[in-house]
Design a protein around this motif. Structure first.
Motif, PDB file in Angstrom:
ATOM      1  N   TRP A  90      50.154  79.233  63.460  1.00 10.26           N
ATOM      2  CA  TRP A  90      51.173  78.533  64.103  1.00 10.26           C
ATOM      3  C   TRP A  90      51.023  77.459  64.975  1.00 10.26           C
ATOM      4  N   TRP A  91      51.615  76.457  65.258  1.00 16.49           N
ATOM      5  CA  TRP A  91      51.577  75.561  66.401  1.00 16.49           C
ATOM      6  C   TRP A  91      52.698  75.601  67.265  1.00 16.49           C
ATOM      7  N   LYS A  92      52.435  75.602  68.529  1.00 23.47           N
ATOM      8  CA  LYS A  92      53.783  75.327  69.346  1.00 23.47           C
ATOM      9  C   LYS A  92      53.512  74.081  70.243  1.00 23.47           C
ATOM     10  N   LEU A  93      54.400  73.418  70.151  1.00 21.15           N
ATOM     11  CA  LEU A  93      54.447  71.971  70.603  1.00 21.15           C
ATOM     12  C   LEU A  93      55.538  71.369  71.603  1.00 21.15           C
ATOM     13  N   GLU A  94      55.073  70.537  72.193  1.00 23.64           N
ATOM     14  CA  GLU A  94      56.066  69.882  73.235  1.00 23.64           C
ATOM     15  C   GLU A  94      57.317  69.322  72.155  1.00 23.64           C
ATOM     16  N   PRO A  95      58.396  69.305  72.754  1.00 27.45           N
ATOM     17  CA  PRO A  95      59.548  68.613  72.257  1.00 27.45           C
ATOM     18  C   PRO A  95      59.150  66.863  72.073  1.00 27.45           C
ATOM     19  N   MET A  96      58.958  66.441  70.736  1.00 20.12           N
ATOM     20  CA  MET A  96      58.815  64.926  70.897  1.00 20.12           C
ATOM     21  C   MET A  96      60.046  64.020  70.780  1.00 20.12           C
ATOM     22  N   LYS A  97      60.133  62.697  71.315  1.00 25.60           N
ATOM     23  CA  LYS A  97      61.362  62.408  71.681  1.00 25.60           C
ATOM     24  C   LYS A  97      61.611  61.314  70.297  1.00 25.60           C
ATOM     25  N   THR A  98      60.626  61.023  69.777  1.00 23.19           N
ATOM     26  CA  THR A  98      60.727  60.102  68.523  1.00 23.19           C
ATOM     27  C   THR A  98      60.423  60.684  67.130  1.00 23.19           C
ATOM     28  N   THR A  99      60.979  59.972  66.172  1.00 19.98           N
ATOM     29  CA  THR A  99      60.440  60.489  64.811  1.00 19.98           C
ATOM     30  C   THR A  99      59.061  60.088  64.526  1.00 19.98           C
ATOM     31  N   ALA A 100      58.721  58.992  65.010  1.00 14.92           N
ATOM     32  CA  ALA A 100      57.569  58.579  64.531  1.00 14.92           C
ATOM     33  C   ALA A 100      56.458  59.501  65.363  1.00 14.92           C
ATOM     34  N   ALA A 101      56.577  60.132  66.196  1.00 16.14           N
ATOM     35  CA  ALA A 101      55.673  61.161  66.907  1.00 16.14           C
ATOM     36  C   ALA A 101      55.810  62.435  66.024  1.00 16.14           C
ATOM     37  N   TRP A 102      57.010  62.981  65.727  1.00 20.59           N
ATOM     38  CA  TRP A 102      56.972  64.095  64.687  1.00 20.59           C
ATOM     39  C   TRP A 102      56.287  64.028  63.494  1.00 20.59           C
ATOM     40  N   THR A 103      56.572  62.572  62.981  1.00 19.73           N
ATOM     41  CA  THR A 103      55.955  62.144  61.668  1.00 19.73           C
ATOM     42  C   THR A 103      54.601  62.341  61.517  1.00 19.73           C
ATOM     43  N   ASN A 104      53.964  61.556  62.787  1.00 18.19           N
ATOM     44  CA  ASN A 104      52.360  61.829  62.869  1.00 18.19           C
ATOM     45  C   ASN A 104      51.781  63.190  63.002  1.00 18.19           C
ATOM     46  N   THR A 105      52.638  63.714  63.899  1.00 22.20           N
ATOM     47  CA  THR A 105      52.203  65.304  63.972  1.00 22.20           C
ATOM     48  C   THR A 105      52.077  65.950  62.787  1.00 22.20           C
ATOM     49  N   ILE A 106      53.043  65.935  61.883  1.00 23.73           N
ATOM     50  CA  ILE A 106      53.201  66.566  60.627  1.00 23.73           C
ATOM     51  C   ILE A 106      52.159  66.433  59.547  1.00 23.73           C
ATOM     52  N   ALA A 107      52.042  64.930  59.778  1.00 23.20           N
ATOM     53  CA  ALA A 107      51.239  64.650  58.737  1.00 23.20           C
ATOM     54  C   ALA A 107      49.703  64.849  59.028  1.00 23.20           C
ATOM     55  N   ALA A 108      49.171  65.228  60.380  1.00 20.10           N
ATOM     56  CA  ALA A 108      48.002  65.610  60.785  1.00 20.10           C
ATOM     57  C   ALA A 108      47.901  67.077  60.425  1.00 20.10           C
ATOM     58  N   ILE A 109      48.798  67.666  60.211  1.00 19.47           N
ATOM     59  CA  ILE A 109      48.954  69.202  60.071  1.00 19.47           C
ATOM     60  C   ILE A 109      48.885  69.470  58.463  1.00 19.47           C
ATOM     61  N   GLU A 110      49.574  68.677  57.810  1.00 17.82           N
ATOM     62  CA  GLU A 110      49.607  68.947  56.288  1.00 17.82           C
ATOM     63  C   GLU A 110      48.512  68.271  55.918  1.00 17.82           C
ATOM     64  N   LYS A 111      47.740  67.402  56.326  1.00 13.82           N
ATOM     65  CA  LYS A 111      46.682  66.870  55.779  1.00 13.82           C
ATOM     66  C   LYS A 111      45.587  67.879  55.713  1.00 13.82           C
ATOM     67  N   ASN A 112      45.358  68.959  56.745  1.00 12.25           N
ATOM     68  CA  ASN A 112      44.273  69.627  56.769  1.00 12.25           C
ATOM     69  C   ASN A 112      44.526  71.064  56.510  1.00 12.25           C
ATOM     70  N   ASP A 113      46.217  71.577  56.418  1.00 11.15           N
ATOM     71  CA  ASP A 113      46.361  72.974  55.956  1.00 11.15           C
ATOM     72  C   ASP A 113      47.789  72.783  55.442  1.00 11.15           C
ATOM     73  N   ARG A 114      47.884  72.908  54.129  1.00 12.24           N
ATOM     74  CA  ARG A 114      49.284  73.001  53.586  1.00 12.24           C
ATOM     75  C   ARG A 114      49.708  74.140  53.558  1.00 12.24           C
ATOM     76  N   TYR A 115      49.208  75.206  53.945  1.00 11.79           N
ATOM     77  CA  TYR A 115      49.684  76.698  54.091  1.00 11.79           C
ATOM     78  C   TYR A 115      50.249  77.233  55.283  1.00 11.79           C
ATOM     79  N   THR A 116      49.980  76.453  56.427  1.00 11.36           N
ATOM     80  CA  THR A 116      50.425  76.595  57.846  1.00 11.36           C
ATOM     81  C   THR A 116      51.791  77.454  57.789  1.00 11.36           C
ATOM     82  N   ARG A 117      51.975  78.161  58.745  1.00  8.77           N
ATOM     83  CA  ARG A 117      53.307  78.639  58.955  1.00  8.77           C
ATOM     84  C   ARG A 117      54.462  77.656  59.274  1.00  8.77           C
TER      85      ARG A 117
END
Length: 640
Positions: free
Chosen positions: A532-559
């Motif tokens: 699991w990741w517990k993250l601060e609320p991000m205000k922009t779509t770009a910030a969320w897009t970058n964050t999720i791309a970093a997770i999915e690049k490394n672990d496609r099975y994350t919770r």
């Protein structure tokens, strides 16, 4: 259409596996608890491979029986055929790993629940729901259980099921070896041979080791034994030969074992042979029920057996379908598979939901793991802090109402009673490790310097650690904090606990659309794979897009991700939810002070009674859940 691919029938036990390797069973100091028994193992192994499996057995009306039933459900096994015996206890097995050749075990099966299986437990509609029936030989050893087996086989033939036998010969379970001979795999017995040969004609597939075919065929010469079995059965015969692999024989038995149909083997280290045959059978059934050719079916079987002999335990060692596919495509990188980090990460992440509860699409978490914030309130004492957290739990349960998708974060230092009371309620439970506000990261003293305190945690607790970090941290700070997180992550895996990593860069320095993604990559780079990741609320779509791309690049099975609150006003949280809910990997929120902050301050000063505190927190929690649910629904409507 059949609702089940296969139904297994027979033994079901709790396996207590010695945790120490290389010693006598007499000297074992601790044990790991798993479900066991060949039919139970096979049903679970097959379910992990995507087959719809069911089990017919009996368990006791006590804690161990409930454990088996609950774990079967987590494994995806249908329990419609599992009966509860009000008079008998669930069977237990004590096992150990002494060496590559020695695996001491003791069966506690005197008048146990599964040996009371009777014809009354065999129902025609349940048998008819399957495509195949798998029987194990132990239940032919007693008249009552034999009658149940024969009834099941008769119904299987009537309703067009395939039938398979795992010879599963345990001499002491047939009464031809003593209690201390649980490790024994072969004792000659004309009585056992005669009994087996009366049923062999009822099967389409018979599987056993060379020694098991020796008892079935009445000869210690394997070819001769196979030919004796062939005289009374037209079944396909699959003979397991350990390191030499396995071979299938359809029709006449050839002059050499090597002349049967074979599949590729895998050169791996033998760590634990217990349960390997059941894993093998699960893989074989996958191929057999898909009508694959024998080399393909045996490839699946040999691979599943390889996993089993490489790991601790029986059922926990078996691969998921994703893991099996990966292994067959990549091959063996190192012979001790349990130490293959890439493979073990896939094994953990594709099987963890089977051991730690449901994999829900939404998580609405009431976080009251706060310690420092409560300690600073007027009127706080340790006793009152603990009492308040019990009120928080009551509010969470009032909102949950037994439904899935709800959870809590609760500590053990102030909230111990609430934390323990939450166990078994169906709530997702996260438990913090960090010392509040510490930077560099320091952990709660209860964990100990070696983090051995995790061994005392309930298995449903999720290890949560908060790290205040930033990409601009100096080398010493970064190294110090990463080392602490890495040790905690490895300790969590060792104790089979899920791991949640919370990172808050905004408390350290300025943030932009790349900050969180950069931090996430840094943790993956050092081999940390949070469930699991517990993250601060991000205000922009770009910030969320970058964050999720970093997770999915490394672990496609994350919770997935849960969004934290930081004591934000409700309106501000609602705005952040609207952005976050547009991303499927964001599973929900983990919010605390927005729900309990004002209530706690009033309650600590005796300005609010218990019932009012519970009511107000439940109202706020329920409202946040509604806000999240509406944000998610709106996001999905946009993409529909």
């Amino acid at each position: 259409m059949k609702s089940l691919d296969l139904i297994t029938i027979g033994r079901s036990s709790v396996d207590l596996y010695g945790a120490q390797i290389g010693g006598r069973l007499e000297d074992m100091g601790s044990f790991n608890k798993y479900i066991g028994g060949s039919p139970t193992n096979i049903a679970c192994g097959a379910a992990r491979l995507g087959l719809k499996s069911g089990l017919i057995t009996r368990v006791g009306d006590e804690h161990m029986g409930r454990f088996i039933r609950e774990q079967l459900k987590r494994e995806g096994v249908d329990v419609g055929g599992v009966a509860t015996d009000p008079e008998r206890l669930t069977a237990l097995v004590l096992l150990g790993i002494r060496s590559e050749e020695q695996f001491p075990l003791i069966f506690y099966r005197e008048n146990c629940a599964d040996m009371a299986l009777s014809e009354d437990d065999i129902h025609a509609d349940y048998i008819a729901s399957g495509r195949a029936l798998v029987v194990t030989g132990t239940h032919l050893s007693h008249p009552r259980t034999e009658a149940a087996i024969l009834k099941a086989l008769e119904l299987a033939r009537k309703h067009g099921l395939r039938t398979a036998l795992d010879i599963d010969y345990r001499p002491n379970l047939w009464g031809v070896a003593g209690h201390g001979e649980g490790e024994s795999r072969f004792v000659e017995s004309g009585k056992v041979t005669a009994k087996l040969q009366t049923t062999l004609h009822l099967f389409d597939l018979i599987v056993g080791t060379e020694e098991e075919f020796h008892i079935a065929g009445g000869s210690t010469e394997t070819i001769e034994a196979l030919r004796a079995v062939r005289k009374v059965s037209n079944a396909a015969l699959v003979c397991k030969r350990g390191a030499a692999g396995a071979a299938a024989y359809v029709g006449p038995i050839p002059g050499r074992l090597e002349d049967g149909e074979t599949g590729p083997g895998f050169p791996i280290e033998v760590f634990n042979v217990l349960g390997a045959g059941d894993g093998f059978f699960a893989g074989l059934l996958k191929g057999w029920l898909e009508d694959a050719d024998w080399p393909t079916a045996l490839k699946y079987a040999n691979a599943c057996g390889a996993f089993a002999v490489s790991r601790h335990g029986c059922t926990p060692a078996y691969p998921s379908l994703e893991e099996l596919k990966f292994f067959l495509e990549r091959g063996v990188n190192q012979p001790d598979l349990r130490n293959d980090c890439e493979l073990e990460q896939i094994h953990w992440s594709t099987n963890r939901h089977r051991n730690h509860g449901e994999d829900w699409p939404e998580y609405r978490i009431f976080a009251f793991d706060h310690r420092m914030q409560l300690e600073q309130m007027e009127g706080y004492t340790l006793e009152r802090g603990g009492a308040f957290k019990e009120l928080c739990l009551k509010a969470a349960l009032d909102v949950q109402e037994g439904r899935s998708g709800y959870g809590i974060l609760c500590d053990n230092r102030i909230g111990r009673r609430a934390l323990h009371e939450a166990s078994g309620t169906g709530l997702w439970i996260g438990r913090p490790c960090e010392w509040p506000g510490a930077r560099p990261l320091t952990l709660e003293p209860e964990l100990g310097s070696d983090y051995g305190g995790l061994g005392e945690w309930a298995r449903e607790n999720v290890v949560k650690v908060l790290c205040f970090c930033h990409p601009d941290d100096d080398a010493e700070m970064r190294s110090d904090q990463e080392a602490t997180v890495k040790r905690l992550f490895e300790a969590s895996r060792r104790d089979n606990l899920e791991f949640l990593l919370e990172i808050i860069p905004s408390k350290v320095g300025p943030v932009d659309d790349e900050t969180t993604a950069t931090l996430i990559q840094q943790f993956y780079d050092i081999g940390i794979f949070p469930d699991w990741w517990k993250l601060e609320p991000m205000k922009t779509t770009a910030a969320w897009t970058n964050t999720i791309a970093a997770i999915e690049k490394n672990d496609r099975y994350t919770r997935g991700i849960v969004v934290l609150g930081l004591d934000a006003p409700e309106a501000e949280l609602a705005a952040s939810f609207e952005v976050a809910a547009g991303f499927d990997l964001v599973k929900g929120f983990a919010v605390g002070r927005t729900i309990f902050g004002e209530v706690a301050r009033s309650w600590m000063k005796n300005e609010m009674r218990d019932a009012a505190a519970v009511s107000e927190m439940a109202k706020r929690y329920r409202r946040l859940c509604s806000i999240w649910d509406k944000a998610r629904a709106a996001a999905r409507e946009k993409t529909a």
